[in-house]
Design an enzyme around this catalytic site. Structure first.
Site, short mmCIF file in Angstrom:
data_model
loop_
_atom_site.label_atom_id
_atom_site.label_comp_id
_atom_site.label_asym_id
_atom_site.label_seq_id
_atom_site.Cartn_x
_atom_site.Cartn_y
_atom_site.Cartn_z
CG HIS A 310 56.44 55.56 147.45
ND1 HIS A 310 57.37 55.71 148.44
CD2 HIS A 310 56.46 56.72 146.75
CE1 HIS A 310 57.95 56.90 148.35
NE2 HIS A 310 57.39 57.54 147.32
CB CYS A 326 55.84 60.08 145.11
SG CYS A 326 56.23 59.70 143.40
#
Length: 479
Positions: A310, A326
């Site tokens: 992201h 992440c």
């Protein structure tokens, strides 16, 4: 243990580890590394010098002098960062600072070019980068009324305050334009001393690279160097990005996974009953989308529950922050990658500790050292414009006996060396002062039509969900 991810029908209900919490990182990962701890008699290194101001002319005219990039901030480093961005090797933000992200980008460029991976500027890197220097590096831009729309006063840290907002938008025209031009805000301000960044005002900015349009079938996440490399079906590396990848407490996953789906401008769902509690917030909150949202403006969902790739609200801090597992890219890099991946097709490989991208792609430091003598052949034609990012091979009809002989000798020497550690050969001086890139550029070959050529084929939201929204759950047990 990670929470399970509920699924509705055929489509996944996306989840997210608490990747948005920003933690301080040790000084060793800083953009400009601090000296290692030692005895009390150790003298602290001098503070790197920052530019008081900089002009477009200084960036355009910057010339490599044969040594490493200057310490601190310089026009030459800014120029190299712009050229790396055009070559498909993202330096993160263009800020003119020699540091971790710039050095990792140079190393990625060397890896792709078959050069020794030192992370240091040399003649071979500089001459190959000149193939991307034909167009101006800076430009004049007149700020429009639209540039000043959609701004917010501030981005609070409290999730309840975030949820009460209509958008997690940019907080200023300066921030908005800095991301558009792939620049650090402070560097853009230095390029425009006295500017107020208001509509109607003409400013100077660096020219951002055009988005790559290709079909990515393989992504490799290198935790050691904090780089993310993307490859097409033929094994060609089409892009390489700097990233924040996990942390010691909440590391990224291991092994191979698959891209499940993509969401642009996603909302963020805070659920204290499932994962963690922030402050006094004890109810489910929906945080609106925007570039300053917890996951930036892009979410690439992975088959491993709670994990994804992201964007970030702080692009200049990629090497200073940690994530909760992440992979965090700049917003523009994440947006570019989102348009190249293919759900259910693109694989994502998280390399184990001690293993780097070169180790799994066949370009090890030893192999790179044996290719040093063939740099003249690699650069016998000017590198093409952003599109095909692989240095072109020498034409078959051109005979280069000297380079071939040197390459064979280097290979034999490398094969005779028995050592458990990778061997990296770095010449102190270039073998020749003759430029590796000719002045006249040959005609570029006809490019294949990419399979994912435009935004039209990328959905604005996931099937079965509201436009632009996706539920993102942080990892369990995180404060």
């Amino acid at each position: 243990m990670f929470p399970t991810r509920p699924r509705t029908g055929l489509f996944p209900h996306l989840a997210l580890a608490a990747a948005t919490l920003v933690l301080p990182l040790s000084a060793g990962w800083a953009q400009t590394a601090a000296p290692a701890s030692g005895t009390s008699a150790q003298v602290a290194a001098p503070t790197p010098r920052a530019l008081a101001s900089i002009t477009p002319a200084e960036i355009e005219a910057a010339v490599y002098d044969g040594t490493d990039l200057p310490a601190g901030q310089s026009a030459l480093t800014a120029k190299v960062q712009i050229l790396l961005d055009r070559a498909g090797i993202s330096p993160g933000v263009v800020d003119g600072w020699r540091g971790g992200m710039s050095e990792s980008a140079i190393m990625a460029f060397q890896r792709r070019s078959g050069l020794p991976m030192t992370g240091r500027m040399d003649h071979a890197v500089w001459d190959l980068l000149q193939g991307y220097a034909a167009a101006p590096l800076t430009m004049a831009y007149t700020i429009t009324e639209e540039d000043a729309t959609g701004l917010v006063d501030r981005i609070p840290s409290d999730y309840a305050e975030k949820a009460a907002m209509s958008s997690q938008g940019y907080t200023s025209v300066l921030e908005k334009l800095a991301e558009r031009f792939h620049m650090d805000e402070k560097f853009l301000a230095k390029l425009n001393p006295g500017a107020r960044f208001q509509p109607g005002e003409t400013i100077h900015a660096t020219v951002p690279a055009k988005p790559i349009r290709a079909s990515v079938t393989r992504i490799i996440v290198d935790k050691e160097t904090r780089r993310v490399a993307a490859y097409d079906a033929k094994g060609n590396m089409v892009a390489d990005y700097p990233a924040t990848v996990g942390s010691a407490d909440t590391p990224s996953p291991h092994g191979n996974h698959v891209v499940d789906a993509v969401a642009l401008n996603p909302t963020y769902t805070y659920n204290p009953h499932r994962n963690f509690k922030q402050g006094e917030n004890d109810r489910v909150l929906i945080i609106p989308p925007g570039p300053n949202a917890p996951v930036g403006n892009v979410w690439i969902d992975l088959s491993e529950p709670t994990y994804g790739i992201h964007g970030t609200a702080t692009p200049s801090q990629l090497f200073l922050n940690q994530s909760h597992g992440c992979v965090r890219l700049t917003n523009w890099d994440a947006w570019e990658l989102a348009h190249m991946v293919k759900p259910k097709v693109t694989t994502v490989e998280f390399l184990p500790p001690g293993v780097r991208i070169a180790d799994v792609t066949g370009i090890s430091p030893v192999a790179a050292a044996t290719q040093t003598a063939a740099v003249a052949a690699i650069a016998s034609t000017r590198p093409p414009a952003r599109g095909d990012r692989l240095p072109p091979a020498a034409p078959a009809a051109v005979a280069i006996p000297a380079a071939a002989t040197m390459a064979e000798a280097a290979a034999a020497t490398a094969a005779a060396v028995v050592t458990p550690e990778p061997l990296v050969i770095t010449p102190d001086v270039p073998a020749s002062n003759e430029p590796l890139v000719p002045e006249a550029a040959p005609a570029l070959p006809v490019q294949e039509e990419p399979e994912y050529p435009s935004d039209a084929v990328l959905p604005e939201s996931l099937p079965g969900q509201a436009p632009g929204s996706v539920t993102l759950y942080p990892q369990a047990g995180q404060p």
